[in-house]
Design a protein around this motif. Structure first.
Motif, PDB file in Angstrom:
ATOM      1  N   THR A  70       0.804  -1.157   0.103  1.00 57.91           N
ATOM      2  CA  THR A  70       0.169  -0.081   0.003  1.00 57.91           C
ATOM      3  C   THR A  70       0.748   1.083   0.066  1.00 57.91           C
ATOM      4  N   ARG A  71       0.231   2.132  -0.451  1.00 55.42           N
ATOM      5  CA  ARG A  71       1.161   3.756  -0.304  1.00 55.42           C
ATOM      6  C   ARG A  71       1.702   4.024   1.173  1.00 55.42           C
ATOM      7  N   GLU A  72       0.778   3.623   2.199  1.00 59.29           N
ATOM      8  CA  GLU A  72       0.994   3.802   3.233  1.00 59.29           C
ATOM      9  C   GLU A  72       2.309   3.081   3.760  1.00 59.29           C
ATOM     10  N   ALA A  73       2.212   1.779   3.612  1.00 56.79           N
ATOM     11  CA  ALA A  73       3.467   0.873   3.859  1.00 56.79           C
ATOM     12  C   ALA A  73       4.732   1.189   2.893  1.00 56.79           C
ATOM     13  N   ARG A  74       4.484   1.387   1.746  1.00 53.85           N
ATOM     14  CA  ARG A  74       5.895   1.723   0.772  1.00 53.85           C
ATOM     15  C   ARG A  74       6.366   3.047   1.440  1.00 53.85           C
ATOM     16  N   THR A  75       5.504   3.965   1.980  1.00 52.20           N
ATOM     17  CA  THR A  75       6.071   5.357   2.358  1.00 52.20           C
ATOM     18  C   THR A  75       6.750   4.905   3.559  1.00 52.20           C
ATOM     19  N   ARG A  76       6.291   4.285   4.423  1.00 51.85           N
ATOM     20  CA  ARG A  76       6.897   3.999   5.833  1.00 51.85           C
ATOM     21  C   ARG A  76       8.167   3.057   5.922  1.00 51.85           C
ATOM     22  N   GLY A  77       8.103   2.032   4.902  1.00 52.41           N
ATOM     23  CA  GLY A  77       9.252   1.096   4.811  1.00 52.41           C
ATOM     24  C   GLY A  77       9.728   0.711   5.927  1.00 52.41           C
ATOM     25  N   LEU A  78      11.112   0.796   5.857  1.00 50.55           N
ATOM     26  CA  LEU A  78      11.874   0.234   7.325  1.00 50.55           C
ATOM     27  C   LEU A  78      12.393   1.429   8.128  1.00 50.55           C
ATOM     28  N   MET A  79      11.590   2.543   8.267  1.00 46.51           N
ATOM     29  CA  MET A  79      11.877   3.736   8.971  1.00 46.51           C
ATOM     30  C   MET A  79      11.888   3.188  10.460  1.00 46.51           C
ATOM     31  N   TRP A  80      12.913   3.878  11.149  1.00 47.77           N
ATOM     32  CA  TRP A  80      12.895   3.712  12.636  1.00 47.77           C
ATOM     33  C   TRP A  80      13.260   2.494  13.163  1.00 47.77           C
ATOM     34  N   ARG A  81      13.626   1.410  12.155  1.00 46.78           N
ATOM     35  CA  ARG A  81      14.048   0.251  12.699  1.00 46.78           C
ATOM     36  C   ARG A  81      15.507   0.164  13.129  1.00 46.78           C
ATOM     37  N   LYS A  82      15.829  -0.394  14.385  1.00 45.45           N
ATOM     38  CA  LYS A  82      17.093  -0.415  14.799  1.00 45.45           C
ATOM     39  C   LYS A  82      17.847  -1.569  14.350  1.00 45.45           C
ATOM     40  N   GLU A  83      17.470  -2.503  13.902  1.00 41.49           N
ATOM     41  CA  GLU A  83      17.969  -3.694  13.546  1.00 41.49           C
ATOM     42  C   GLU A  83      17.169  -4.308  12.300  1.00 41.49           C
ATOM     43  N   LEU A  84      17.901  -5.095  11.567  1.00 40.65           N
ATOM     44  CA  LEU A  84      17.162  -6.046  10.443  1.00 40.65           C
ATOM     45  C   LEU A  84      18.357  -7.172  10.291  1.00 40.65           C
ATOM     46  N   GLU A  97       5.470  -1.598 -13.786  1.00 40.21           N
ATOM     47  CA  GLU A  97       6.929  -1.622 -13.687  1.00 40.21           C
ATOM     48  C   GLU A  97       7.309  -0.171 -14.100  1.00 40.21           C
ATOM     49  N   GLU A  98       8.249   0.664 -13.403  1.00 40.91           N
ATOM     50  CA  GLU A  98       8.673   1.800 -13.788  1.00 40.91           C
ATOM     51  C   GLU A  98       9.832   2.146 -12.887  1.00 40.91           C
ATOM     52  N   VAL A  99      10.753   3.145 -13.617  1.00 35.37           N
ATOM     53  CA  VAL A  99      12.008   3.526 -12.610  1.00 35.37           C
ATOM     54  C   VAL A  99      11.548   3.805 -11.239  1.00 35.37           C
ATOM     55  N   GLN A 100      12.124   3.333 -10.351  1.00 35.09           N
ATOM     56  CA  GLN A 100      11.830   3.460  -8.724  1.00 35.09           C
ATOM     57  C   GLN A 100      12.950   4.017  -8.226  1.00 35.09           C
ATOM     58  N   GLY A 101      12.605   5.111  -7.116  1.00 32.44           N
ATOM     59  CA  GLY A 101      13.505   5.735  -6.566  1.00 32.44           C
ATOM     60  C   GLY A 101      13.192   5.865  -5.081  1.00 32.44           C
ATOM     61  N   PHE A 102      14.188   5.239  -4.103  1.00 33.49           N
ATOM     62  CA  PHE A 102      13.995   5.302  -2.788  1.00 33.49           C
ATOM     63  C   PHE A 102      15.045   6.251  -1.853  1.00 33.49           C
ATOM     64  N   TRP A 103      14.487   6.743  -0.919  1.00 31.64           N
ATOM     65  CA  TRP A 103      15.374   7.474  -0.041  1.00 31.64           C
ATOM     66  C   TRP A 103      15.449   6.660   1.470  1.00 31.64           C
ATOM     67  N   MET A 104      16.439   7.190   2.198  1.00 29.47           N
ATOM     68  CA  MET A 104      16.673   6.604   3.331  1.00 29.47           C
ATOM     69  C   MET A 104      16.344   7.495   4.715  1.00 29.47           C
ATOM     70  N   ARG A 105      15.244   8.331   4.341  1.00 30.15           N
ATOM     71  CA  ARG A 105      14.784   9.211   5.711  1.00 30.15           C
ATOM     72  C   ARG A 105      14.045   8.543   6.599  1.00 30.15           C
ATOM     73  N   ASN A 106      14.508   8.794   7.825  1.00 31.18           N
ATOM     74  CA  ASN A 106      14.426   8.168   9.134  1.00 31.18           C
ATOM     75  C   ASN A 106      14.589   6.480   9.049  1.00 31.18           C
ATOM     76  N   THR A 107      15.701   6.299   8.140  1.00 29.52           N
ATOM     77  CA  THR A 107      16.095   4.751   8.177  1.00 29.52           C
ATOM     78  C   THR A 107      17.252   5.004   8.964  1.00 29.52           C
ATOM     79  N   LEU A 108      17.348   4.141  10.074  1.00 27.99           N
ATOM     80  CA  LEU A 108      18.499   4.096  11.062  1.00 27.99           C
ATOM     81  C   LEU A 108      19.613   3.072  10.763  1.00 27.99           C
ATOM     82  N   ILE A 109      19.249   2.387   9.770  1.00 33.17           N
ATOM     83  CA  ILE A 109      20.381   1.132   9.493  1.00 33.17           C
ATOM     84  C   ILE A 109      20.550   1.076   7.876  1.00 33.17           C
TER      85      ILE A 109
END
Length: 177
Positions: A70-84, A97-109
């Protein structure tokens, strides 16, 4: 003693005359958190499945994934996780299918991002993406799926561009635009 009795009598007279006692101040009510980027956002549990990736040497690696469809889940992603942990990840499903772009905002790992085409081939990998960065990361090739795993994992297990992928437990998940 006389003073205490006088105060008690005065208090009883006020109560008898109808003066209501003063209520205790109410605790402030915190509004619900609605920003999906906020650390305390109450994200609902995501569906789970598995991704099987063939490495450059013919071996197969199975990753247990949370599925962000979902849009919400894709936006949230792995934000604020301290480990994986190794063998864990998140699979992002997109409607087409299209060119995708990702950022690491609030992603700690640090993460590896595997961009996967609709025919289930890895079309590119971003390795060890830097945490807390707003820089957009892309491989410049259309993909419909993106798998995020711990940083350095793809190199360690030998998964490369061109590796084939299989999904388990993903086909029943609806992909929201």
């Amino acid at each position: 003693m006389v003073l205490a009795g006088s105060l008690l009598l005065a208090g009883c007279q006020q109560e008898a005359q109808g003066s209501p006692p003063k209520p205790a101040p109410a605790a402030p009510v915190k509004p619900p958190v609605t920003d999906v980027n906020a650390e305390d956002y109450p994200m609902q549990p995501l569906p789970r499945g598995h991704v099987r990736l063939k490495d450059a040497y013919g071996g197969v690696h199975r990753v247990e994934v949370e599925i962000a469809a979902t849009r919400e889940a894709r936006t949230r992603g792995l934000m604020w996780r301290k480990e994986l942990a190794d063998g864990k990840g998140m699979l992002f499903l997109f409607p087409h299918e299209e060119v995708q772009g990702f950022w690491m905002r609030n992603t700690l790992i640090p993460l590896d991002m595997l961009f996967i085409s609709s025919d289930l081939r890895v079309v590119g990998i971003v390795s060890r993406a830097q945490p807390k960065s707003l820089e957009s990361r892309s491989v410049g090739v259309p993909s419909q799926y993106v798998l995020e795993v711990p940083g350095g994992w793809t190199e360690k297990v030998g998964v490369r561009t061109g590796s084939t992928v299989q999904f388990e437990g993903v086909s029943g998940v609806d992909i929201a635009p």
